[in-house]
Structure formats: C-alpha cells, structure tokens
Design an enzyme around this catalytic site. Structure first.
Site, short mmCIF file in Angstrom:
data_model
loop_
_atom_site.label_atom_id
_atom_site.label_comp_id
_atom_site.label_asym_id
_atom_site.label_seq_id
_atom_site.Cartn_x
_atom_site.Cartn_y
_atom_site.Cartn_z
N HIS A 86 0.95 -1.25 0.01
CA HIS A 86 0.01 -0.03 -0.10
C HIS A 86 0.91 1.33 -0.16
O HIS A 86 0.72 2.21 -0.38
CB HIS A 86 -1.03 -0.03 0.99
CG HIS A 86 -2.08 -0.67 0.97
ND1 HIS A 86 -3.45 -0.07 0.87
CD2 HIS A 86 -2.53 -1.90 0.82
CE1 HIS A 86 -4.49 -0.81 0.60
NE2 HIS A 86 -3.90 -2.10 0.50
N HIS A 183 -5.25 -9.82 6.68
CA HIS A 183 -5.41 -9.02 7.84
C HIS A 183 -6.00 -10.04 8.84
O HIS A 183 -6.63 -9.64 10.11
CB HIS A 183 -6.55 -8.11 7.54
CG HIS A 183 -6.06 -6.75 6.77
ND1 HIS A 183 -6.85 -5.50 6.48
CD2 HIS A 183 -4.88 -6.64 6.17
CE1 HIS A 183 -6.12 -4.76 5.83
NE2 HIS A 183 -4.86 -5.19 5.69
#
Length: 441
Positions: A86, A183
């Site tokens: 990211h 996650h």
C-alpha cells in the site's frame, strides 16, 4: 529471552467510509500498540508492512507517526519495519526517511540483531518480479533468526507466494517468519519454522469482524512463543436482518434498535425476501440513533424477471471497486493509472498530466509494468484482502521534503492511550528449526 511486538497493516491515513473519525481511529490503534510496547517491557516493535494506507500520507498522519516513533525512541525501543504494497513508492520510501531521522530501521538483507535475535526483511514484491529474487542474506552468528515479510504466503488462505520455496532457497535458517498483508491473524509451523500473521490493528473492511490486535513473540533458547493480544478499537455493530415477505423498513429499524449503536460503525445486512428497503433510510436512522456511520449490504435474491428485488449498496464502495479492479488482472501500470484517476488527492484538472507523467516514467524505467498480471479466480478475488499496487512514480525529493517538514513540526507529546491486552491462546512452538526463508529489500 527476547520479547517483541509483531504488528502490521496499520493503514494510517485510511479515511474509511469517508469519515474523519475513522481516519483518527487508525492512528489511535497504532498509538495503543506503542503504548503497550512502553508498558510491556518489550525489546523491539516489529512492523510487517502497510504502515500507511497509500503512498501519499497527509501531514497529520506523518505527524502522528513521528510522535509515536519518538516515544519508542525515547524509551530505547527500536522500531524495525519493512515496506508493504500500500505504501510502496517508486522513489524513496517513507520508512527510509524515518530511518534517516533515527526513528526506525528498515529491515533487509543485512541483519539487525536485538538481544541475540537477528531480524531480516522482505518488502512486498509483485508476483511479476518474484522470479528475480534469490533469497540470499548476510548470515550472522545469533541465537535466533527471524524474517519479516509482506505478502500472501502459504499455508494461509489466498496465498500466491510459496513460503516453502523461500525457506528452501534461503541461505539463512529462520526460526520464525513474521508476516503482514493478510488481515486475518493466524499461525502455522512449516518444517520447524513458525509462520504467523499478526492481522490488522483496525477493521479495514466490514469482513474483519474479529477483534483487532497484534502478536507478542518471545524468543528463548528452547522455543518461540507466539501469543495474541487484542486492542480496544471503535465498536462495530453487525446487524443481520432476515426479512419475511411482508416485512420492510420497520422490521429493519426494530432490529437495529436491538444493538448498542453509540459511536459505533453499523453494518446492516439484509437477507430473505421482504419489501424494498432504501439503504439511505436505514443508514440515516442508525446515525440518528447514535451511530458514527452506517452502511447497508442488501444480499437478497434477484426476482423471477431478472431484476434486482431491492436497491443495493456496499458497506464500503472503495473496497468494492478495488475488488473488481483486482479481478480484472490488470498490469501494474494500469493499476497505477487507475489509482491516479480515482485518487481524491489529485485534482481533476491535473489528472491528465499526472497520468501522462506516470506512463512516461514507467515506459522509461519499468517496461515490464505494462505486462498484465495473471488473472485470479473469482473465488480468490472475492475473498482476497490485499491489492498488488503498482510502484509509484512520485518524485523521491518531494517525499523527503514532506517528511522533513513533518519532522520539524512534530512534537514529542505523550498521548494517554491504553489498550485492552487480553492474552489469547498461545501457539505451541517447538525449538527445532530445519528450514529457512529469505528476503529482498
């Protein structure tokens, strides 16, 4: 004994649901990890990538990061980290700048030894470039060796990176692999090497229902002990409503009232049959009842005529768009252009010039970026939680100027934040280590 916090996927700067409060929540969660480190007698904080949600964090996010890292530095606790997909830029990385300020260490081929444990790093690498990796490191005489990496690794769900290959081709035998990108926290053992995801520190999507947290990892001469610690984060209320044929908005409101909505993020999921329900009416009602923000997922069936029986909205439109783009199997360059066009930080009047500059830069520096990625199956794309972002063409000097400005403006303020650190189940680590895993940074 060496004791470290293994965290990652903090996604600082993510203004989820377009809510400034949610943006602050992500920073608050990171600050709670730092507070736990200060209170928990740890030897280091290890971050497994995606410190930021995107490549261009804004000044408040940088200031918050600097303040937190300075608190660790003042306490003599090193911050060891790698770069995730990211936040990765084509020029200088934000992590490099924090290292220049003396507030962080970017892990790579060379080991960083803490209390007899040698830490190595493997930044996120797109699949198209992984064949170039040799997983060779600089061996050092240490009691333990640990690799910190970012990506979707086996043996966990949605994997596209073979942990076994990395272990087999590395010249260092690793006792543990501390991972980021997925996650969902999880732990497994591969041929004597412990492999673990710490999970995210805040809910970056509506699918992340379990409590958020991090790992507390202890290294002794005989074992690697991995324990889960939870963080106190903003509550999410997941409201499931199964509507009968004659039920509609009133039944939805009745069901929503059954939950504690005060300052919560409310996700309403509609199933069954029932009347047409306008998502906006449900969302505004939840906010009136005390929710911070609300979203509706209408998952009811299509009628016999092939038309949607009800209006549909997504709990997170941004996530829905990213998921669809991922399914398309675009090249790195195409993903980069897509992000530029949709980025709220790029003015509409500047999009054309910005895209032209990025394409010209990629043509010059990285022609392979225009090769389309291998398309994932629909099932993988539906579940996968991370997108392989293209490398950023942002000028490194501009990144450096912004970071140094933030450093000058940041103040070393002690933030009174606490976290519920309920110890969960511990992995049953073994002392043996046969294989290993390597890095590229």
């Amino acid at each position: 004994m060496t004791r470290v916090i293994h965290t990652g996927d903090t996604h600082l700067g993510y203004q989820q649901y377009h809510s400034p409060e949610r943006r602050q929540d992500f920073l608050d969660a990171f600050e709670r990890v730092v507070a736990d480190a200060l209170d928990g007698d740890v030897d280091a904080v290890v971050h497994a990538g995606d410190l930021y949600h995107d490549r261009r964090p804004e000044l408040p996010d940088l200031l918050g990061t600097l303040a937190a890292l300075r608190r660790l530095d003042d306490a003599g606790i090193p911050f060891l980290a790698i770069v995730g997909n990211h936040e990765s830029t084509r020029g200088g990385q934000w992590l490099d700048l924090f290292e220049r300020l003396g507030l962080a260490t970017r892990l790579g081929r060379d080991p960083h030894v803490v209390g007899g444990v040698a830490f190595y790093g493997l930044d996120h690498v797109p699949r198209s470039r992984r064949d170039e990796l040799d997983y060779q490191f600089d061996p050092v005489d240490a009691d333990r060796a640990v690799l910190v990496a970012h990506g979707l690794f086996t043996p966990f769900a949605h994997a596209d990176w073979e942990t076994e290959t990395v272990l087999a081709e590395s010249n260092v035998d690793f006792d543990a692999v501390l991972l980021g990108d997925n996650h969902v926290p999880d732990t497994a053992e591969l041929d004597g090497t412990w492999v673990t995801y710490c999970g995210s520190t805040e809910r970056a999507s509506a699918s992340e229902r379990d409590p958020r947290g991090y790992n507390l990892v202890e290294f002794t001469p005989d074992a690697v002990d991995i324990r889960r610690r939870t963080l106190e984060t903003r509550p999410f209320a997941f409201v499931e409503v199964d509507l009968a044929g004659d039920e509609g908005i009133e039944r939805v409101r009745q069901r929503v009232r059954e939950f504690d909505l005060e300052d919560a993020v409310v996700i309403v999921e509609l199933r069954g049959e029932g009347e047409t329900v306008t998502p906006a009416a449900v969302e505004s009602f939840a906010v009136e009842e005390g929710a911070l923000v609300a979203r509706v997922n209408d998952k009811r069936d299509i009628d016999d005529d092939g038309d949607l029986a009800t209006d549909v909205t997504f709990a997170d439109p941004d996530d829905a768009v990213r998921e669809r783009v991922r399914e398309m199997g675009l090249s790195s360059a195409a993903l980069d252009v897509d992000e530029t066009v949709r980025a709220s930080k790029v003015a509409d009047s500047n999009v054309r010039d910005e895209v032209r500059e990025r394409v010209e830069s990629l043509l010059s520096d990285d022609p392979d970026a225009f090769v389309a990625a291998e398309r994932e199956s629909d099932a993988e794309a539906e579940e996968s939680e991370s997108v392989e972002d293209a490398a950023d063409g942002e000028d490194a000097a501009a990144v450096e100027d912004t970071a140094e400005t933030a450093a000058e403006a940041a103040t070393d303020t002690d933030t009174e934040t606490t976290a519920d650190t309920d110890s969960e189940t511990a992995a049953d680590p073994a002392a043996s280590r046969d294989s290993s895993l390597g890095d590229f940074a």
